[in-house]
Design a protein around this motif. Structure first.
Motif, PDB file in Angstrom:
ATOM      1  N   GLU A   2       0.723  -1.300   0.030  1.00  0.00           N
ATOM      2  CA  GLU A   2      -0.033  -0.062  -0.042  1.00  0.00           C
ATOM      3  C   GLU A   2       0.707   1.114  -0.120  1.00  0.00           C
ATOM      4  OE1 GLU A   2      -3.060   2.199   2.883  1.00  0.00           O
ATOM      5  OE2 GLU A   2      -3.015  -0.195   3.067  1.00  0.00           O
ATOM      6  N   GLN A   3       0.310   2.330  -0.708  1.00  0.00           N
ATOM      7  CA  GLN A   3       1.305   3.493  -0.792  1.00  0.00           C
ATOM      8  C   GLN A   3       1.730   4.068   0.597  1.00  0.00           C
ATOM      9  OE1 GLN A   3       2.671   4.898  -3.294  1.00  0.00           O
ATOM     10  NE2 GLN A   3       3.072   7.039  -2.374  1.00  0.00           N
ATOM     11  N   ASN A   4       0.884   3.879   1.470  1.00  0.00           N
ATOM     12  CA  ASN A   4       1.091   4.658   2.671  1.00  0.00           C
ATOM     13  C   ASN A   4       1.281   3.767   3.934  1.00  0.00           C
ATOM     14  OD1 ASN A   4       0.361   7.261   1.714  1.00  0.00           O
ATOM     15  ND2 ASN A   4      -1.809   7.072   1.875  1.00  0.00           N
ATOM     16  N   ASP A   5       1.733   2.610   3.886  1.00  0.00           N
ATOM     17  CA  ASP A   5       1.954   1.709   4.827  1.00  0.00           C
ATOM     18  C   ASP A   5       3.109   1.881   5.785  1.00  0.00           C
ATOM     19  OD1 ASP A   5       3.683   1.175   2.707  1.00  0.00           O
ATOM     20  OD2 ASP A   5       3.508  -1.017   2.659  1.00  0.00           O
ATOM     21  N   HIS A   6       4.170   2.818   5.150  1.00  0.00           N
ATOM     22  CA  HIS A   6       5.202   3.152   6.134  1.00  0.00           C
ATOM     23  C   HIS A   6       4.888   4.356   6.933  1.00  0.00           C
ATOM     24  CE1 HIS A   6       7.510  -0.166   4.485  1.00  0.00           C
ATOM     25  NE2 HIS A   6       7.741   0.726   3.440  1.00  0.00           N
ATOM     26  N   ILE A   7       3.821   5.124   6.678  1.00  0.00           N
ATOM     27  CA  ILE A   7       3.615   6.293   7.290  1.00  0.00           C
ATOM     28  C   ILE A   7       3.453   6.058   8.844  1.00  0.00           C
ATOM     29  CG2 ILE A   7       2.183   8.526   7.677  1.00  0.00           C
ATOM     30  CD1 ILE A   7       1.938   8.435   4.645  1.00  0.00           C
ATOM     31  N   GLY A   8       4.223   6.725   9.759  1.00  0.00           N
ATOM     32  CA  GLY A   8       4.113   6.910  11.062  1.00  0.00           C
ATOM     33  C   GLY A   8       4.928   5.853  11.994  1.00  0.00           C
ATOM     34  N   LYS A   9       5.573   5.063  10.979  1.00  0.00           N
ATOM     35  CA  LYS A   9       6.792   3.993  11.503  1.00  0.00           C
ATOM     36  C   LYS A   9       8.262   4.879  11.971  1.00  0.00           C
ATOM     37  CE  LYS A   9       6.264  -0.325  10.399  1.00  0.00           C
ATOM     38  NZ  LYS A   9       6.647  -1.660  11.565  1.00  0.00           N
ATOM     39  N   ILE A  10       8.524   4.432  13.137  1.00  0.00           N
ATOM     40  CA  ILE A  10       9.792   4.720  13.562  1.00  0.00           C
ATOM     41  C   ILE A  10      11.205   4.142  12.866  1.00  0.00           C
ATOM     42  CG2 ILE A  10      11.291   5.068  15.526  1.00  0.00           C
ATOM     43  CD1 ILE A  10       9.132   5.825  17.175  1.00  0.00           C
ATOM     44  N   VAL A  11      11.993   4.895  12.226  1.00  0.00           N
ATOM     45  CA  VAL A  11      13.106   4.286  11.847  1.00  0.00           C
ATOM     46  C   VAL A  11      14.470   4.904  12.251  1.00  0.00           C
ATOM     47  CG1 VAL A  11      11.936   3.606   9.677  1.00  0.00           C
ATOM     48  CG2 VAL A  11      12.897   5.862   9.875  1.00  0.00           C
ATOM     49  N   TYR A  12      15.581   4.161  11.945  1.00  0.00           N
ATOM     50  CA  TYR A  12      16.809   4.702  12.168  1.00  0.00           C
ATOM     51  C   TYR A  12      17.602   4.641  10.817  1.00  0.00           C
ATOM     52  CZ  TYR A  12      16.782   3.361  17.272  1.00  0.00           C
ATOM     53  OH  TYR A  12      16.560   3.177  18.597  1.00  0.00           O
ATOM     54  N   SER A  13      18.406   5.870  10.870  1.00  0.00           N
ATOM     55  CA  SER A  13      19.041   6.185   9.509  1.00  0.00           C
ATOM     56  C   SER A  13      20.353   5.053   9.708  1.00  0.00           C
ATOM     57  CB  SER A  13      19.516   7.597   9.616  1.00  0.00           C
ATOM     58  OG  SER A  13      20.445   7.874   8.372  1.00  0.00           O
ATOM     59  N   LEU A  55      17.372   3.109   5.634  1.00  0.00           N
ATOM     60  CA  LEU A  55      16.642   2.845   6.692  1.00  0.00           C
ATOM     61  C   LEU A  55      16.556   1.555   7.384  1.00  0.00           C
ATOM     62  CD1 LEU A  55      13.712   5.580   5.667  1.00  0.00           C
ATOM     63  CD2 LEU A  55      15.873   6.060   7.135  1.00  0.00           C
ATOM     64  N   SER A  56      16.518   1.628   8.928  1.00  0.00           N
ATOM     65  CA  SER A  56      16.440   0.315   9.794  1.00  0.00           C
ATOM     66  C   SER A  56      15.106   0.500  10.296  1.00  0.00           C
ATOM     67  CB  SER A  56      17.539   0.229  10.593  1.00  0.00           C
ATOM     68  OG  SER A  56      17.492  -0.844  11.184  1.00  0.00           O
ATOM     69  N   PHE A  57      14.129  -0.280  10.040  1.00  0.00           N
ATOM     70  CA  PHE A  57      12.685  -0.057  10.456  1.00  0.00           C
ATOM     71  C   PHE A  57      12.731  -0.756  11.704  1.00  0.00           C
ATOM     72  CE2 PHE A  57      12.051   0.702   6.113  1.00  0.00           C
ATOM     73  CZ  PHE A  57      10.896   1.476   6.032  1.00  0.00           C
ATOM     74  N   THR A  58      11.948  -0.047  12.680  1.00  0.00           N
ATOM     75  CA  THR A  58      11.769  -0.714  13.996  1.00  0.00           C
ATOM     76  C   THR A  58      10.136  -1.336  13.721  1.00  0.00           C
ATOM     77  OG1 THR A  58      10.593   1.197  14.893  1.00  0.00           O
ATOM     78  CG2 THR A  58      12.829   1.003  15.126  1.00  0.00           C
ATOM     79  N   ASN A  59       9.715  -1.852  14.732  1.00  0.00           N
ATOM     80  CA  ASN A  59       8.230  -2.369  14.944  1.00  0.00           C
ATOM     81  C   ASN A  59       7.391  -1.480  15.534  1.00  0.00           C
ATOM     82  OD1 ASN A  59       9.108  -3.010  17.116  1.00  0.00           O
ATOM     83  ND2 ASN A  59       8.765  -5.127  17.374  1.00  0.00           N
ATOM     84  N   ILE A  60       7.955  -0.275  15.694  1.00  0.00           N
ATOM     85  CA  ILE A  60       6.896   0.883  16.448  1.00  0.00           C
ATOM     86  C   ILE A  60       6.406   1.530  15.501  1.00  0.00           C
ATOM     87  CG2 ILE A  60       7.154   2.461  18.072  1.00  0.00           C
ATOM     88  CD1 ILE A  60      10.135   1.381  19.088  1.00  0.00           C
ATOM     89  N   LEU A  61       5.140   1.921  15.615  1.00  0.00           N
ATOM     90  CA  LEU A  61       4.263   2.839  14.795  1.00  0.00           C
ATOM     91  C   LEU A  61       3.366   3.576  15.883  1.00  0.00           C
ATOM     92  CD1 LEU A  61       2.683   3.333  12.017  1.00  0.00           C
ATOM     93  CD2 LEU A  61       1.144   1.749  12.827  1.00  0.00           C
ATOM     94  N   SER A  62       3.619   5.042  15.441  1.00  0.00           N
ATOM     95  CA  SER A  62       2.933   6.032  15.968  1.00  0.00           C
ATOM     96  C   SER A  62       1.457   6.005  15.401  1.00  0.00           C
ATOM     97  CB  SER A  62       3.484   7.452  16.172  1.00  0.00           C
ATOM     98  OG  SER A  62       2.640   8.291  16.648  1.00  0.00           O
ATOM     99  N   GLN A  63       0.458   5.734  15.851  1.00  0.00           N
ATOM    100  CA  GLN A  63      -0.836   5.608  15.427  1.00  0.00           C
ATOM    101  C   GLN A  63      -1.552   6.862  15.301  1.00  0.00           C
ATOM    102  OE1 GLN A  63      -1.860   2.552  14.155  1.00  0.00           O
ATOM    103  NE2 GLN A  63      -3.307   3.669  13.309  1.00  0.00           N
ATOM    104  N   GLU A  64      -1.122   7.723  16.297  1.00  0.00           N
ATOM    105  CA  GLU A  64      -1.532   9.145  16.502  1.00  0.00           C
ATOM    106  C   GLU A  64      -0.980  10.227  15.268  1.00  0.00           C
ATOM    107  OE1 GLU A  64      -1.455  13.016  19.452  1.00  0.00           O
ATOM    108  OE2 GLU A  64      -0.460  11.274  20.036  1.00  0.00           O
ATOM    109  N   ILE A  65       0.320  10.033  15.106  1.00  0.00           N
ATOM    110  CA  ILE A  65       0.938  10.795  14.078  1.00  0.00           C
ATOM    111  C   ILE A  65       0.446  10.044  12.804  1.00  0.00           C
ATOM    112  CG2 ILE A  65       3.158  11.226  12.943  1.00  0.00           C
ATOM    113  CD1 ILE A  65       4.500  11.260  15.547  1.00  0.00           C
ATOM    114  N   ARG A  66       0.419   8.753  12.450  1.00  0.00           N
ATOM    115  CA  ARG A  66      -0.102   8.168  11.135  1.00  0.00           C
ATOM    116  C   ARG A  66      -1.581   8.610  10.883  1.00  0.00           C
ATOM    117  NH1 ARG A  66       0.380   3.847   7.726  1.00  0.00           N
ATOM    118  NH2 ARG A  66      -1.395   3.058   7.034  1.00  0.00           N
TER     119      ARG A  66
END
Length: 93
Positions: A2-13, A55-66
């Motif tokens: 999906e186009q927006n599936d990463h929005i709100g995810k926490i990542v490390y550079s 980017l290194s993806f975490t499994n943390i998602l900010s539902q509020e920001i998303r």
């Protein structure tokens, strides 16, 4: 994917000047690039364009920001900063 599936995810550079910093994905440009913000160095008004492979993806998602981003509402930098600070495992105590 999906186009927006990463929005709100926490990542490390993983690469560049911002290596090992924590960010939130605020927009997806295409399959290769996203826009990231940390609310301080990279403000929501001027997010960093970053390759997904750097980017290194975490499994943390900010539902509020998303939800705020996807509904078209404006989000402020302090909201991003507070969320990242509460989830930063590398910060000094």
């Amino acid at each position: 994917m999906e186009q927006n599936d990463h929005i709100g995810k926490i990542v490390y550079s993983k690469a560049g000047r911002d290596k090992d910093r924590l960010f939130v994905i605020v927009a997806k440009l295409n399959e290769e690039y996203v826009y990231i913000s940390d609310g301080s160095l990279r403000l929501i008004e001027n997010p960093k364009k970053k390759k997904i492979k750097h980017l290194s993806f975490t499994n943390i998602l900010s539902q509020e920001i998303r939800e705020l981003i996807l509904s078209g509402n404006t989000i402020n930098n302090s909201l991003i900063r507070k969320f990242l600070q509460s989830h930063d495992m590398n910060k000094e105590v």
